[in-house]
Design a protein around this motif. Structure first.
Motif, mmCIF file in Angstrom:
data_model
loop_
_atom_site.group_PDB
_atom_site.id
_atom_site.type_symbol
_atom_site.label_atom_id
_atom_site.label_comp_id
_atom_site.label_asym_id
_atom_site.label_seq_id
_atom_site.Cartn_x
_atom_site.Cartn_y
_atom_site.Cartn_z
ATOM 1 N N ARG A 129 0.838 -1.208 0.000
ATOM 2 C CA ARG A 129 0.000 0.000 0.000
ATOM 3 C C ARG A 129 0.871 1.255 0.000
ATOM 4 N NH1 ARG A 129 -3.066 -3.142 4.114
ATOM 5 N NH2 ARG A 129 -4.945 -3.948 3.074
ATOM 6 N N ILE A 132 2.399 1.835 -3.531
ATOM 7 C CA ILE A 132 1.412 2.338 -4.481
ATOM 8 C C ILE A 132 1.132 3.817 -4.207
ATOM 9 C CG2 ILE A 132 -0.988 2.170 -5.235
ATOM 10 C CD1 ILE A 132 -0.793 -0.855 -4.755
ATOM 11 N N ARG A 133 1.012 4.180 -2.942
ATOM 12 C CA ARG A 133 0.745 5.577 -2.588
ATOM 13 C C ARG A 133 1.943 6.465 -2.893
ATOM 14 N NH1 ARG A 133 -2.709 4.504 3.077
ATOM 15 N NH2 ARG A 133 -4.174 3.056 2.060
ATOM 16 N N ASN A 136 1.682 7.178 -6.433
ATOM 17 C CA ASN A 136 0.578 8.116 -6.632
ATOM 18 C C ASN A 136 1.082 9.551 -6.473
ATOM 19 O OD1 ASN A 136 -1.942 9.314 -6.871
ATOM 20 N ND2 ASN A 136 -2.819 8.371 -5.064
ATOM 21 N N GLU A 225 -7.779 -2.664 -4.284
ATOM 22 C CA GLU A 225 -8.275 -1.737 -3.258
ATOM 23 C C GLU A 225 -7.618 -0.364 -3.395
ATOM 24 O OE1 GLU A 225 -9.126 -5.002 0.325
ATOM 25 O OE2 GLU A 225 -7.364 -3.696 0.380
ATOM 26 N N GLU A 226 -6.303 -0.360 -3.583
ATOM 27 C CA GLU A 226 -5.577 0.898 -3.685
ATOM 28 C C GLU A 226 -5.905 1.646 -4.976
ATOM 29 O OE1 GLU A 226 -3.466 2.616 -1.491
ATOM 30 O OE2 GLU A 226 -4.456 1.195 -0.151
ATOM 31 N N ARG A 229 -9.187 3.324 -4.260
ATOM 32 C CA ARG A 229 -9.038 4.473 -3.353
ATOM 33 C C ARG A 229 -8.404 5.668 -4.059
ATOM 34 N NH1 ARG A 229 -6.756 0.629 0.668
ATOM 35 N NH2 ARG A 229 -8.389 0.105 2.174
ATOM 36 N N SER A 230 -7.422 5.383 -4.886
ATOM 37 C CA SER A 230 -6.650 6.461 -5.518
ATOM 38 C C SER A 230 -7.205 6.873 -6.877
ATOM 39 C CB SER A 230 -5.192 6.022 -5.692
ATOM 40 O OG SER A 230 -5.093 4.973 -6.643
ATOM 41 N N CYS A 238 -3.077 12.313 -1.708
ATOM 42 C CA CYS A 238 -2.883 10.866 -1.627
ATOM 43 C C CYS A 238 -3.197 10.354 -0.220
ATOM 44 C CB CYS A 238 -1.444 10.511 -1.974
ATOM 45 S SG CYS A 238 -0.971 11.042 -3.626
ATOM 46 N N GLN A 239 -3.509 9.083 -0.154
ATOM 47 C CA GLN A 239 -3.690 8.435 1.138
ATOM 48 C C GLN A 239 -2.369 8.457 1.908
ATOM 49 O OE1 GLN A 239 -6.655 6.726 2.368
ATOM 50 N NE2 GLN A 239 -7.593 7.953 0.747
ATOM 51 N N VAL A 244 -1.927 2.246 6.768
ATOM 52 C CA VAL A 244 -1.823 1.221 5.723
ATOM 53 C C VAL A 244 -2.144 -0.192 6.212
ATOM 54 C CG1 VAL A 244 -0.199 2.475 4.257
ATOM 55 C CG2 VAL A 244 0.666 1.133 6.172
#
Length: 293
Positions: A129, A132-133, A136, A225-226, A229-230, A238-239, A244
């Motif tokens: 997670r 990925i963030r 992002n 999921e990510e 969300r994104s 961003c998250q 996480v």
């Protein structure tokens, strides 16, 4: 990458090619210097460190007295601010795929100085997670700052092509010599042991969690999921790197390794030529996932 989710992820990564005028990619030189500050940005990991050193070696070969470039590796994401706050002239972003490989590499990096830290499935999911963030955040930066994305596959499949891309991106004229300075066998020989160690960690986590080969299904769920969300790596802001875990309560059960990774990935508001003017960045730097100002 062969996996459809990893392929989809790679296609979401945004770059900004300054050779195309329609992109309007900024190439800011911070006040107080005439040097082109080039960030080699990547999530933490041994593969990332290898790539940064490889880029430095490539540019060293082709540098002349006129080359005024500082190559600066870091894991910290640039702060928000439309390119005025991060202090980079250009950015080279490195990614390892599949994402499971990058997550294992990050975990090994963060637990390297903590022999008592045994990575668990929850850590692997949390690191995925975070990565990925992290990407992002970089895709937001690519909306205004010159940014080149290079994957591990690119490097291993065509190191000469990657060399050309980097030199063109940095406006460095290649020095023509009688023979190549890139040894493909040596390159693969240096990278493969790192990949093997990361795959071994994935296998160990799979055994410990009772998932065996099904561990790939875990990555697929986390990635979907990510991406949701994104909004496929487009959502702003961003998250947080600090929320996480599967538990919805931010930072409640973060392991020491995941806290280390969050710290390494968060903006460094005190870095040279860097300033944080968006509260979200200051919250991330101090580990405040809620960030209620």
């Amino acid at each position: 990458p062969d996996d459809s989710e990893d392929t989809g992820f790679y296609e979401m990564l945004q770059s900004c090619d300054p050779t195309k005028p329609e992109n309007k990619c900024q190439q800011n030189i911070p006040e107080g210097t005439t040097t082109h500050r080039v960030g080699i940005l990547s999530p933490p990991g041994e593969l990332s460190d290898f790539f940064a050193n490889w880029v430095k070696d490539v540019i060293k070969v082709h540098s002349t007295e006129k080359t005024d470039i500082a190559l600066i590796p870091t894991n910290h994401v640039p702060p928000y601010g439309y390119g005025k706050n991060h202090g980079w002239t250009k950015i080279i972003r490195f990614t390892s795929l599949p994402l499971g490989l990058a997550s294992a590499d990050a975990l090994r990096s963060a637990s390297h100085d903590d022999s008592s830290s045994d990575a668990m499935l929850s850590d692997l999911k949390a690191a995925t997670r975070q990565i990925i963030r992290w990407h992002n955040r970089l895709s937001h930066v690519a909306a205004h700052t010159s940014l080149l994305t290079v994957s591990l596959d690119d490097l291993l499949d065509d190191p000469f092509g990657v060399e050309d891309k980097i030199c063109n991106f940095l406006s460095v004229e290649k020095v023509v010599s009688g023979g190549s300075h890139i040894d493909e066998e040596e390159l693969i020989g240096s990278v493969q042991p790192i990949i093997d160690l990361n795959n071994r960690l994935l296998t160990e986590i799979g055994h410990a969690s009772g998932l065996e080969k099904a561990i790939e299904d875990v990555f697929e769920v986390v990635m979907k999921e990510e991406f949701h969300r994104s909004k496929n790596l487009s959502a702003w802001p961003c998250q947080s790197f600090w929320s996480v875990e599967d538990d919805p309560n931010p930072t409640k059960n973060l392991s020491p390794v995941i806290k280390k990774l969050a710290k390494r990935m968060s903006p460094n508001c005190n870095a040279e030529y860097t300033k944080c003017t968006v509260e979200k960045d200051r919250c991330e730097e101090r580990g405040d996932a809620v960030c209620k100002h």
